[in-house]
Design a protein around this motif. Structure first.
Motif, mmCIF file in Angstrom:
data_model
loop_
_atom_site.group_PDB
_atom_site.id
_atom_site.type_symbol
_atom_site.label_atom_id
_atom_site.label_comp_id
_atom_site.label_asym_id
_atom_site.label_seq_id
_atom_site.Cartn_x
_atom_site.Cartn_y
_atom_site.Cartn_z
ATOM 1 N N PRO A 34 45.217 30.232 38.527
ATOM 2 C CA PRO A 34 44.804 31.317 39.425
ATOM 3 C C PRO A 34 45.848 31.566 40.506
ATOM 4 O O PRO A 34 46.591 30.670 40.883
ATOM 5 N N PHE A 35 45.892 32.802 40.983
ATOM 6 C CA PHE A 35 46.897 33.198 41.951
ATOM 7 C C PHE A 35 46.358 33.096 43.370
ATOM 8 O O PHE A 35 45.202 33.362 43.626
ATOM 9 N N ARG A 36 47.238 32.723 44.275
ATOM 10 C CA ARG A 36 46.877 32.737 45.692
ATOM 11 C C ARG A 36 47.495 33.946 46.372
ATOM 12 O O ARG A 36 46.914 34.503 47.312
ATOM 13 N N HIS A 37 48.646 34.373 45.905
ATOM 14 C CA HIS A 37 49.342 35.507 46.497
ATOM 15 C C HIS A 37 49.686 36.522 45.403
ATOM 16 O O HIS A 37 49.610 36.221 44.215
ATOM 17 N N PHE A 38 50.076 37.702 45.825
ATOM 18 C CA PHE A 38 50.599 38.745 44.931
ATOM 19 C C PHE A 38 49.582 39.176 43.874
ATOM 20 O O PHE A 38 49.923 39.416 42.722
ATOM 21 N N ARG A 39 48.329 39.262 44.282
ATOM 22 C CA ARG A 39 47.274 39.687 43.357
ATOM 23 C C ARG A 39 47.077 41.194 43.505
ATOM 24 O O ARG A 39 46.415 41.656 44.432
ATOM 25 N N PHE A 40 47.656 41.944 42.574
ATOM 26 C CA PHE A 40 47.533 43.388 42.589
ATOM 27 C C PHE A 40 46.412 43.808 41.639
ATOM 28 O O PHE A 40 46.313 43.306 40.516
ATOM 29 N N ILE A 41 45.594 44.730 42.102
ATOM 30 C CA ILE A 41 44.400 45.130 41.359
ATOM 31 C C ILE A 41 44.760 46.181 40.322
ATOM 32 O O ILE A 41 45.548 47.110 40.595
ATOM 33 N N ASP A 42 44.186 46.054 39.130
ATOM 34 C CA ASP A 42 44.486 47.012 38.066
ATOM 35 C C ASP A 42 43.720 48.310 38.274
ATOM 36 O O ASP A 42 42.975 48.481 39.258
ATOM 37 N N ASP A 43 43.887 49.252 37.346
ATOM 38 C CA ASP A 43 43.306 50.580 37.510
ATOM 39 C C ASP A 43 41.790 50.588 37.428
ATOM 40 O O ASP A 43 41.150 51.544 37.879
ATOM 41 N N THR A 44 41.198 49.540 36.864
ATOM 42 C CA THR A 44 39.741 49.473 36.807
ATOM 43 C C THR A 44 39.135 49.076 38.151
ATOM 44 O O THR A 44 37.937 49.246 38.383
ATOM 45 N N GLY A 45 39.968 48.517 39.025
ATOM 46 C CA GLY A 45 39.473 48.055 40.312
ATOM 47 C C GLY A 45 38.850 46.684 40.262
ATOM 48 O O GLY A 45 38.357 46.185 41.279
ATOM 49 N N GLU A 46 38.871 46.049 39.092
ATOM 50 C CA GLU A 46 38.211 44.754 38.926
ATOM 51 C C GLU A 46 39.161 43.645 38.495
ATOM 52 O O GLU A 46 39.009 42.496 38.881
ATOM 53 N N GLY A 47 40.140 43.972 37.677
ATOM 54 C CA GLY A 47 41.056 42.952 37.160
ATOM 55 C C GLY A 47 42.302 42.797 38.006
ATOM 56 O O GLY A 47 42.611 43.613 38.880
ATOM 57 N N ILE A 48 43.042 41.709 37.743
ATOM 58 C CA ILE A 48 44.297 41.419 38.425
ATOM 59 C C ILE A 48 45.437 41.616 37.430
ATOM 60 O O ILE A 48 45.400 41.105 36.308
#
Length: 252
Positions: free
Chosen positions: A95-109
């Motif tokens: 799992p990520f602690r930083h740099f978590r950008f949200i995908d176009d669904t608004g739910e995934g990373i």
């Protein structure tokens, strides 16, 4: 420095069985040429009009072929610059602690792919000396590709005396490696807390050059200090984030 595309017509030998759609023939041919070293990582492909003339196919067919190769991570498009052969990417495990950008669904990373750009000893004095309480500072610079859509430039400062393996290991072995997990697993020094600060500023010249961004691009800089249970800093990280269309998840 990025090589400029040749204006001469490249020889394209179409690949695939008879009856294969033209866009797949061209896509396969380009992929084979790249695999054979015709165009190296980071090198710019001929322009679309040159590929149209060389292949005899329509512009739409050429664009569809290139789009498939971009989707597969073989090529990357840089707005205003052209199409380039992608550098080899290495997926960073979560799992990520930083740099978590949200995908176009608004739910995934969005997935992260990393590659080491360089490692060097830090000669000049700076705030890292006091933060890490050392003058034996080494930097490792990495490119973080976010789903092959855009890239971050991430620089990590650490004490070479505290983590000697990081100062000597073959940097290729660090592609796709989470430093946070490595330091916890290898040296039994997990990060207990983080201090994060963000500023918006023109990106430095070395970031502009490495990420092939337009001169004067303004982006975000994240300064992250990881500390152990005693409150001592383990590493300092600067992450340079160019403009992009995704939200960054900041919560724990």
């Amino acid at each position: 420095m990025t090589k400029k595309p040749s204006r001469s017509l490249p020889e394209i030998r179409l690949a695939g069985p008879d009856g294969l759609p033209k866009y797949l023939q061209l896509k396969n041919a380009l992929a084979e040429e790249i695999a054979a070293g015709r165009w190296e990582a980071g090198e710019q492909l001929p322009t679309e009009d040159i590929l149209v003339e060389a292949s005899g196919f329509s512009l739409g067919t050429v664009q569809r072929s290139l789009r498939l190769l971009v989707d597969e991570g073989v090529l990357v498009r840089r707005h205003g610059s052209g199409t380039f052969v992608a550098r080899r990417r290495h997926p960073l495990g979560g799992p990520f602690r930083h740099f978590r950008f949200i995908d176009d669904t608004g739910e995934g990373i969005l997935p992260i792919y990393t590659s080491v750009l360089k490692r060097f000893p830090v000669q000049e004095a700076g705030p890292w000396d006091a933060i890490l309480n050392s003058r034996q500072i080494v930097c490792i610079d990495r490119e973080f590709s976010i789903n092959n859509e855009f890239s971050l430039y991430v620089r990590i400062y650490f004490c070479a005396a505290r983590f000697p393996e990081l100062a000597s290991i073959d940097t290729a072995k660090l592609n796709g490696v989470s430093f946070k997990d490595l330091l916890s697993r290898k040296y039994h020094q997990p990060a207990a807390s983080y201090t994060e600060r963000m500023s918006v500023q023109p990106l430095p010249a070395f970031v502009i050059e490495a990420l092939k961004l337009p001169r004067g691009t303004v982006g975000a800089r994240l300064d992250i200090v990881a500390t152990d249970q005693s409150g001592d800093a383990i590493y300092l990280q600067h992450a340079y984030v160019p403009p992009n269309g995704h939200q960054l998840l900041m919560q724990d």
